[in-house]
Every structure is written in C-alpha cells, then in structure tokens.
Design a protein around this motif. Sequence first.
Motif, PDB file in Angstrom:
ATOM      1  N   THR A 184       1.219  -1.160   0.220  1.00  0.00           N
ATOM      2  CA  THR A 184       0.302  -0.530   0.229  1.00  0.00           C
ATOM      3  C   THR A 184       1.001   1.176   0.416  1.00  0.00           C
ATOM      4  N   ASN A 186       1.560   3.343   2.026  1.00  0.00           N
ATOM      5  CA  ASN A 186       1.622   2.853   3.716  1.00  0.00           C
ATOM      6  C   ASN A 186       2.452   2.125   4.059  1.00  0.00           C
ATOM      7  N   ILE A 189       1.367  -4.583   4.379  1.00  0.00           N
ATOM      8  CA  ILE A 189       0.495  -5.144   5.541  1.00  0.00           C
ATOM      9  C   ILE A 189       0.322  -6.656   4.826  1.00  0.00           C
ATOM     10  N   LYS A 192      -4.557 -10.323   6.669  1.00  0.00           N
ATOM     11  CA  LYS A 192      -5.604 -10.406   7.805  1.00  0.00           C
ATOM     12  C   LYS A 192      -5.183  -8.853   8.653  1.00  0.00           C
ATOM     13  N   GLN A 193      -4.120  -8.071   8.751  1.00  0.00           N
ATOM     14  CA  GLN A 193      -3.932  -7.173   8.880  1.00  0.00           C
ATOM     15  C   GLN A 193      -4.649  -6.411   8.557  1.00  0.00           C
ATOM     16  N   TRP A 194      -4.828  -6.124   6.904  1.00  0.00           N
ATOM     17  CA  TRP A 194      -5.636  -5.358   6.557  1.00  0.00           C
ATOM     18  C   TRP A 194      -7.163  -5.226   7.053  1.00  0.00           C
ATOM     19  N   ASP A 196      -8.022  -6.428   9.907  1.00  0.00           N
ATOM     20  CA  ASP A 196      -8.359  -6.652  11.792  1.00  0.00           C
ATOM     21  C   ASP A 196      -8.231  -4.780  11.811  1.00  0.00           C
ATOM     22  N   SER A 197      -7.859  -3.885  10.702  1.00  0.00           N
ATOM     23  CA  SER A 197      -7.405  -2.345  10.866  1.00  0.00           C
ATOM     24  C   SER A 197      -9.307  -2.262  10.395  1.00  0.00           C
ATOM     25  N   GLY A 198      -9.848  -2.685   9.999  1.00  0.00           N
ATOM     26  CA  GLY A 198     -10.617  -2.040   9.481  1.00  0.00           C
ATOM     27  C   GLY A 198     -10.976  -1.264   8.789  1.00  0.00           C
ATOM     28  N   GLN A 199     -10.396  -1.308   7.701  1.00  0.00           N
ATOM     29  CA  GLN A 199      -9.696  -0.144   6.251  1.00  0.00           C
ATOM     30  C   GLN A 199     -11.380  -0.384   5.718  1.00  0.00           C
ATOM     31  N   THR A 202      -9.257  -0.083  -0.518  1.00  0.00           N
ATOM     32  CA  THR A 202      -7.779   0.626  -0.708  1.00  0.00           C
ATOM     33  C   THR A 202      -6.924  -0.060  -1.762  1.00  0.00           C
ATOM     34  N   ARG A 221     -14.077  -4.955   0.949  1.00  0.00           N
ATOM     35  CA  ARG A 221     -14.621  -5.855   1.509  1.00  0.00           C
ATOM     36  C   ARG A 221     -15.338  -6.779   1.317  1.00  0.00           C
TER      37      ARG A 221
END
Length: 325
Positions: A184, A186, A189, A192-194, A196-199, A202, A221
């Motif tokens: 990304t 930033n 990642i 799973k991290q994406w 869990d982050s709620g984003q 992206t 999503r």
Amino acid sequence: MPAQLETASDDDFFAQLERLVPGISSAERLAYSSSSSRVLLPDGLPAFNGTPSRHYWLRLATDIDQDSIRLALTVAAGAADLMFTATDKHGKKRLNRTVLDLSVYSTEREIFDSPPAVNAPLQCAKGDYQISNLGGGSVIIEPAWAGAIQSHAKRTKTTITRSGAGSFTGRVDNVLTLQTELETANGIITVKQWLDSGQQKTRIQSPFRIESKSFAAFIDRTEIGCFVFDSGTNETYFLEKEAPADDFKTCFESLASVSVLSTITDSAAIKSDLAQAMEKASAFADEINAQPDTLPAPSAQREFVLPAAIKDCLVLIERLRIPFR
C-alpha cells in the motif's frame, strides 16, 4: 516464461503465435520500443531487463472490441498450450499466464508508449520504430465462444463472466489468503492485518503480477470476506469464509413451517422446548457470523462446534417423528 516458450527474435516469437492467431506472423505490423526499454544506465546499457522490450501494433480485419480481444486470446492461449503458470510476488501460489502480456489490451494503452522521464545519470534513448511485412494485410481474431470459455474455465479454474457493460472479468478463488502481502502507499501489510484494521477500499500494487508498479489494483470487503481486483488483467481474487451458521439458521427457521409440527397437536411441551432450542441456536448462528475467523475447518464444524442447543433441536425433531398415541 518457461524455456520452451522463450524466443530469440521477433520472427521466432510471431512464428510461435501462429498457434494462437493463424496468419499473425505474415501480417503487417509496427514495432516500437517500450518506455522502460528506453531507460539507459550511464554506460548505455538497458536499466531494465537484459533484452529491450517492444510493443507491437497490428491492424484487425474484424470488428471486435479490445476487451473481447483479450478474452479471445486468453482462451486461445490455453487451448494452444501457450499458457503457463507463474509464482506470485511471494512465491507461494501459481497463477495462469500467457506468452502475451494481456494487461496492455485496453484502449488506454494505445498511446502508452511515451518517452520516460529520467534523471541524471540515467539516459533516455530514442524510440525505435520498425515496420515488418509491409503490405502484408491485417489479422483476424475470432471472438471466444461460450463453449471455449467454459473449457478454459474448467482447465484454469478461473470463472469468466461478462458484465452488463460488456466487459469480461475473471473470478479466481483459492489464491488470495490471509497471509498474502499487500503493498500500500503506507507500506506492506498482510490481508489479515488489513481486515483487522477496519480499513475500507484501499489502492494497492497488484500482488499477483510481479511486473506491476502502477498501483493498478485495490482490495475491498464483501459480507463474508474480501477481494482484490486487478484492473490490468480484469481478474478478481476472492477470499471468503464459508458461512455454515447461515445453513444452521436457515434449517432452524424452516422448522417452524415443517408439517410434522403443525399436524401434531398434543405435543405442546415438545414444541415449546423446540422453540426455545431454536432461539438459542439462532443466537449462536448470529454469534458465529459475527466472528467468522473462529470457525474451524468445514469437516469439523458439525462435530466440534455443534452446541447443546442445536443437539437439543435434533433430539426434539426425532421425538416429533414418533407418532403420538
């Protein structure tokens, strides 16, 4: 690209493509240096790739849109054994690829060959035009018919569909995973991290095309998971959790209309117990749906996750099957 598909010259390459599009090797064509091939090191050697790459233009004899061309060539490449598998950027999965870079088969790429912007000490080489088979005529590319598309889907495990707007897209399952790394703006990642982050939606680099540096993909999503769409290949990679809880819930809700419950009038106690068990089971189903990551493997779901409320339902149903005297 596999060794047996590598070619030493343009003529060798187009001779190989005869299996894909008969007559293509003798048709008139224009070749031009790709932008990346024009970037030179201070010593004059190419900065990218060992062999300078080129783009080709050919005149078509048939009226067929760019999107249909891409689909037709994809299907034909598989049938002609000009399709091969390649690992993704992380070397974990194998993906279907062809001897042609089909990501450039879009209208925008018709003017894609522009001078690259370089800074010293890099140099920008002059573009190299070349016309071959002058007067050789145009080529015929046939659309991919339904039967060929179905055969391709079965062979590659990629489901091809056409939208209402006329564009084709491929659905790919079992490739995107929770461990797939996403580049990304930033940083990098995992999926799973994406999640869990709620984003939300992206923009990312395509995780499945090693050569892509244009952030031509995005992750978004779904109700039961997520997907990555790569605009370069028009492929969508899905990662979705199975939702057995929905199956349980549907089963329990349908019990209310089961004829055996409506015809047995002297089983009020059992029906009352069943109603309570169904309510508990429905709440359990909602809980599982809210936390899909806690689900075990499909084969273990009924054996290990089945709660007492569901077992009670099954026992009560069996009792209702016994005629009351």
